[in-house]
Design a protein around this motif. Structure first.
Motif, PDB file in Angstrom:
ATOM      1  N   LEU A  49       0.830  -1.206   0.000  1.00  0.00           N
ATOM      2  CA  LEU A  49       0.000   0.000   0.000  1.00  0.00           C
ATOM      3  C   LEU A  49       0.858   1.248   0.000  1.00  0.00           C
ATOM      4  O   LEU A  49       0.576   2.228  -0.699  1.00  0.00           O
ATOM      5  CB  LEU A  49      -0.918   0.007   1.227  1.00  0.00           C
ATOM      6  CG  LEU A  49      -2.253  -0.698   1.106  1.00  0.00           C
ATOM      7  CD1 LEU A  49      -2.946  -0.688   2.441  1.00  0.00           C
ATOM      8  CD2 LEU A  49      -3.105  -0.019   0.077  1.00  0.00           C
ATOM      9  N   THR A  61      -4.640  10.167  -2.677  1.00  0.00           N
ATOM     10  CA  THR A  61      -4.276   8.746  -2.612  1.00  0.00           C
ATOM     11  C   THR A  61      -3.374   8.473  -1.431  1.00  0.00           C
ATOM     12  O   THR A  61      -3.517   7.458  -0.751  1.00  0.00           O
ATOM     13  CB  THR A  61      -3.587   8.334  -3.908  1.00  0.00           C
ATOM     14  OG1 THR A  61      -4.330   8.818  -4.998  1.00  0.00           O
ATOM     15  CG2 THR A  61      -3.471   6.841  -3.988  1.00  0.00           C
ATOM     16  N   TRP A  64      -5.508   8.292   1.663  1.00  0.00           N
ATOM     17  CA  TRP A  64      -6.211   7.015   1.726  1.00  0.00           C
ATOM     18  C   TRP A  64      -5.264   5.896   2.177  1.00  0.00           C
ATOM     19  O   TRP A  64      -5.601   5.075   3.034  1.00  0.00           O
ATOM     20  CB  TRP A  64      -6.720   6.624   0.335  1.00  0.00           C
ATOM     21  CG  TRP A  64      -8.159   6.818   0.058  1.00  0.00           C
ATOM     22  CD1 TRP A  64      -8.692   7.477  -1.000  1.00  0.00           C
ATOM     23  CD2 TRP A  64      -9.264   6.306   0.785  1.00  0.00           C
ATOM     24  NE1 TRP A  64     -10.046   7.422  -0.962  1.00  0.00           N
ATOM     25  CE2 TRP A  64     -10.435   6.712   0.119  1.00  0.00           C
ATOM     26  CE3 TRP A  64      -9.393   5.543   1.951  1.00  0.00           C
ATOM     27  CZ2 TRP A  64     -11.702   6.395   0.555  1.00  0.00           C
ATOM     28  CZ3 TRP A  64     -10.668   5.222   2.401  1.00  0.00           C
ATOM     29  CH2 TRP A  64     -11.797   5.646   1.697  1.00  0.00           C
ATOM     30  N   VAL A  65      -4.098   5.874   1.572  1.00  0.00           N
ATOM     31  CA  VAL A  65      -3.153   4.800   1.854  1.00  0.00           C
ATOM     32  C   VAL A  65      -2.698   4.848   3.303  1.00  0.00           C
ATOM     33  O   VAL A  65      -2.619   3.816   3.978  1.00  0.00           O
ATOM     34  CB  VAL A  65      -1.957   4.911   0.886  1.00  0.00           C
ATOM     35  CG1 VAL A  65      -0.731   4.281   1.448  1.00  0.00           C
ATOM     36  CG2 VAL A  65      -2.297   4.293  -0.422  1.00  0.00           C
ATOM     37  N   MET A  67      -4.384   6.064   5.777  1.00  0.00           N
ATOM     38  CA  MET A  67      -5.492   5.610   6.604  1.00  0.00           C
ATOM     39  C   MET A  67      -5.601   4.095   6.584  1.00  0.00           C
ATOM     40  O   MET A  67      -5.844   3.460   7.615  1.00  0.00           O
ATOM     41  CB  MET A  67      -6.795   6.231   6.085  1.00  0.00           C
ATOM     42  CG  MET A  67      -7.845   6.306   7.145  1.00  0.00           C
ATOM     43  SD  MET A  67      -9.406   6.768   6.462  1.00  0.00           S
ATOM     44  CE  MET A  67      -9.867   5.250   5.701  1.00  0.00           C
ATOM     45  N   GLY A  68      -5.404   3.511   5.401  1.00  0.00           N
ATOM     46  CA  GLY A  68      -5.456   2.061   5.309  1.00  0.00           C
ATOM     47  C   GLY A  68      -4.376   1.395   6.139  1.00  0.00           C
ATOM     48  O   GLY A  68      -4.618   0.400   6.831  1.00  0.00           O
ATOM     49  N   PHE A  71      -5.188   1.661   9.774  1.00  0.00           N
ATOM     50  CA  PHE A  71      -6.277   0.747  10.110  1.00  0.00           C
ATOM     51  C   PHE A  71      -5.774  -0.687  10.216  1.00  0.00           C
ATOM     52  O   PHE A  71      -6.095  -1.404  11.170  1.00  0.00           O
ATOM     53  CB  PHE A  71      -7.380   0.844   9.063  1.00  0.00           C
ATOM     54  CG  PHE A  71      -8.535  -0.038   9.363  1.00  0.00           C
ATOM     55  CD1 PHE A  71      -8.691  -1.248   8.710  1.00  0.00           C
ATOM     56  CD2 PHE A  71      -9.452   0.308  10.325  1.00  0.00           C
ATOM     57  CE1 PHE A  71      -9.742  -2.072   9.005  1.00  0.00           C
ATOM     58  CE2 PHE A  71     -10.508  -0.515  10.626  1.00  0.00           C
ATOM     59  CZ  PHE A  71     -10.654  -1.706   9.962  1.00  0.00           C
TER      60      PHE A  71
ATOM     61  N   ILE C  68      -7.600   1.657  -4.940  1.00  0.00           N
ATOM     62  CA  ILE C  68      -7.168   1.546  -3.548  1.00  0.00           C
ATOM     63  C   ILE C  68      -8.361   1.702  -2.601  1.00  0.00           C
ATOM     64  O   ILE C  68      -8.346   1.179  -1.482  1.00  0.00           O
ATOM     65  CB  ILE C  68      -6.053   2.567  -3.286  1.00  0.00           C
ATOM     66  CG1 ILE C  68      -4.894   2.205  -4.191  1.00  0.00           C
ATOM     67  CG2 ILE C  68      -5.606   2.554  -1.866  1.00  0.00           C
ATOM     68  CD1 ILE C  68      -3.671   2.999  -3.936  1.00  0.00           C
ATOM     69  N   ASP C  69      -9.420   2.388  -3.045  1.00  0.00           N
ATOM     70  CA  ASP C  69     -10.623   2.441  -2.219  1.00  0.00           C
ATOM     71  C   ASP C  69     -11.171   1.047  -1.976  1.00  0.00           C
ATOM     72  O   ASP C  69     -11.620   0.718  -0.866  1.00  0.00           O
ATOM     73  CB  ASP C  69     -11.706   3.264  -2.920  1.00  0.00           C
ATOM     74  CG  ASP C  69     -11.216   4.636  -3.299  1.00  0.00           C
ATOM     75  OD1 ASP C  69     -11.921   5.337  -4.028  1.00  0.00           O
ATOM     76  OD2 ASP C  69     -10.129   5.012  -2.845  1.00  0.00           O
ATOM     77  N   ALA C  71      -9.414  -1.647  -1.913  1.00  0.00           N
ATOM     78  CA  ALA C  71      -8.519  -2.329  -0.973  1.00  0.00           C
ATOM     79  C   ALA C  71      -8.847  -1.953   0.465  1.00  0.00           C
ATOM     80  O   ALA C  71      -8.861  -2.814   1.356  1.00  0.00           O
ATOM     81  CB  ALA C  71      -7.063  -1.981  -1.300  1.00  0.00           C
ATOM     82  N   ILE C  72      -9.120  -0.675   0.711  1.00  0.00           N
ATOM     83  CA  ILE C  72      -9.466  -0.256   2.066  1.00  0.00           C
ATOM     84  C   ILE C  72     -10.767  -0.912   2.505  1.00  0.00           C
ATOM     85  O   ILE C  72     -10.902  -1.379   3.649  1.00  0.00           O
ATOM     86  CB  ILE C  72      -9.608   1.279   2.125  1.00  0.00           C
ATOM     87  CG1 ILE C  72      -8.381   1.939   1.551  1.00  0.00           C
ATOM     88  CG2 ILE C  72      -9.845   1.736   3.521  1.00  0.00           C
ATOM     89  CD1 ILE C  72      -7.191   1.825   2.398  1.00  0.00           C
TER      90      ILE C  72
END
Lengths: 121, 156, 127
Positions: A49, A61, A64-65, A67-68, A71, C68-69, C71-72
């Motif tokens: 990621l 992006t 988002w990454v 945050m992923g 998480f 990637i959304d 993937a999350i």
């Protein structure tokens, strides 16, 4: 330059995922497989990621990454702990070469501790 | 937390005094505010002043530990004869608050080689399943001096 | 430097797909073979992580970052599923004292578990 770093990160991440998969295959015990799958798997996926976020060079992006990754880092150990505890209570046998078991007589059948201590609230 | 908010307020005051709220100016105001709070740190709140630094140190130690033990677990998994001896060990706890015990259990579960299985009901012992343990007391000592000490410093 | 970066990236994505495929095969083996229910839950959790890996590498290859959304979302769902399964195992162990696998096969003794409720060393798990 960006692509070089991305390629290196993807290589390392996929190597850790492969190690986790091999661990799932080879290790002889549920708890050991949990070690391999949740931790090495989380590290591998997190690195991939990160590589994708770095490759994109866009702020949304990257957000988002991040945050992923946060998480995954927060929730993977919780899942592993819950599975380990449930498996132990359900009586999944441990590997025959295990050295010692400090939890051996400590549970009653409901999963409550036998010393009967009322936790202070 | 209060110190950080005070620092932000000082940065805004600096922006108001110099008449420009450009980000670079606010950043400079933040640095000036940090320096002035550092000068009076004994009067303001000595214990809390270096807390962000301790938290950053915790995160850094955790990341370093993660990388090192990932390598060790990779080596253990790929070794032809599996020469590790797992065990469940009981580690006595010094932390008392729930949030800290949770953070410690999470950090232990994240470093490869250890998995926290349960906490005793009086919160005095943490049971850990370790993948390769030669000496339980040694491993307890490592975790105590490593993570527990850092968490105690960072969050209390 | 640019050409080096391009070749390394192409090489790396190919190797990444191959590694993920091999890990996927191992996980499916464990899913089918795993002697206990918890084994299968671990395999499912890891399948989710491999799925995240696949989607991420695809996003890098095609430069289409809205993957990637997905993937999350997979990470969220995978975590919820693992917690739900763990809670199910726990509750069944509380009421019946057996694991769901053993329950389906008609009671303990089909996998080396002979006494309840705690796990103990000496009864080897199968590789």
């Amino acid at each position: 330059m960006i692509e070089l770093i991305t390629g290196v990160l993807i290589l390392i991440g996929s190597f850790f995922s492969l190690v986790a998969g091999i661990g799932l295959f080879r290790l002889p015990d549920v708890y050991l497989r949990m070690h391999a799958a949740t931790k090495a798997g989380t590290l591998g996926s997190g690195l991939m990621l990160l590589a994708a976020g770095f490759h994109s060079q866009e702020l949304e992006t990257i957000a988002w990454v991040l945050m992923g990754i946060i998480f995954l880092t927060m929730t993977a150990p919780i899942g592993a702990h819950l599975l380990g505890r449930a498996g132990y209570l359900a009586g999944v046998p441990m590997w025959s070469r295990t050295k010692g078991d400090a939890l051996a007589g400590k549970y009653d059948s409901q999963g409550e501790f036998l010393d009967g201590y009322q936790s202070r609230k | 937390m209060n110190l950080f908010l005070l620092n932000l307020v000082l940065a805004l005051v600096w922006g108001a005094v110099t008449g420009s709220f450009a980000p670079a100016n606010l950043l400079f105001g933040f640095v000036l505010g940090f320096f002035s709070l550092w000068l009076v740190r004994d009067r303001v709140d000595r214990r809390n002043f270096y807390r962000p630094a301790r938290i950053v140190r915790l995160i850094w130690v955790f990341l370093k530990e993660l990388c090192l033990s990932s390598y060790r677990v990779a080596r253990d998994t790929l070794s032809p004869q599996m020469s590790f001896r797992p065990a469940i060990i009981a580690m006595p706890l010094d932390l008392k608050k729930d949030a800290e015990i949770t953070l410690l259990a999470n950090l232990i579960s994240l470093t490869p080689g250890t998995l926290s299985v349960d906490v005793s009901s009086d919160k005095s012992t943490l049971y850990i399943h370790a993948m390769d343990v030669d000496d339980p007391a040694e491993m307890c000592r490592e975790i105590k001096e490593g993570f527990e000490h850092l968490i105690k410093d960072a969050l209390e | 430097m640019e050409a080096l970066g391009q070749t390394v990236l192409g090489f790396a994505t190919m190797i990444a797909f191959a590694c993920l495929l091999v890990a996927f095969a191992f996980t499916v083996y464990r899913l089918m073979r795993g002697p206990s229910f918890a084994d299968r839950v671990v395999a499912l959790d890891f399948l989710m992580l491999i799925g995240i890996g696949f989607i991420t590498v695809k996003a890098v290859v095609s430069s289409e970052y809205s993957y990637i959304d997905v993937a999350i979302a997979m990470a969220l769902v995978g975590f919820l599923a693992t917690v739900a399964f763990a809670r199910y195992i726990y509750r069944r162990a509380q009421t019946t004292g057996m694991e769901p696998n053993e329950e389906l096969e008609g009671g303990p003794g089909h996998g080396g578990a002979a006494a309840k409720p705690a796990g103990r060393p000496g009864q080897g798990g199968e590789p």
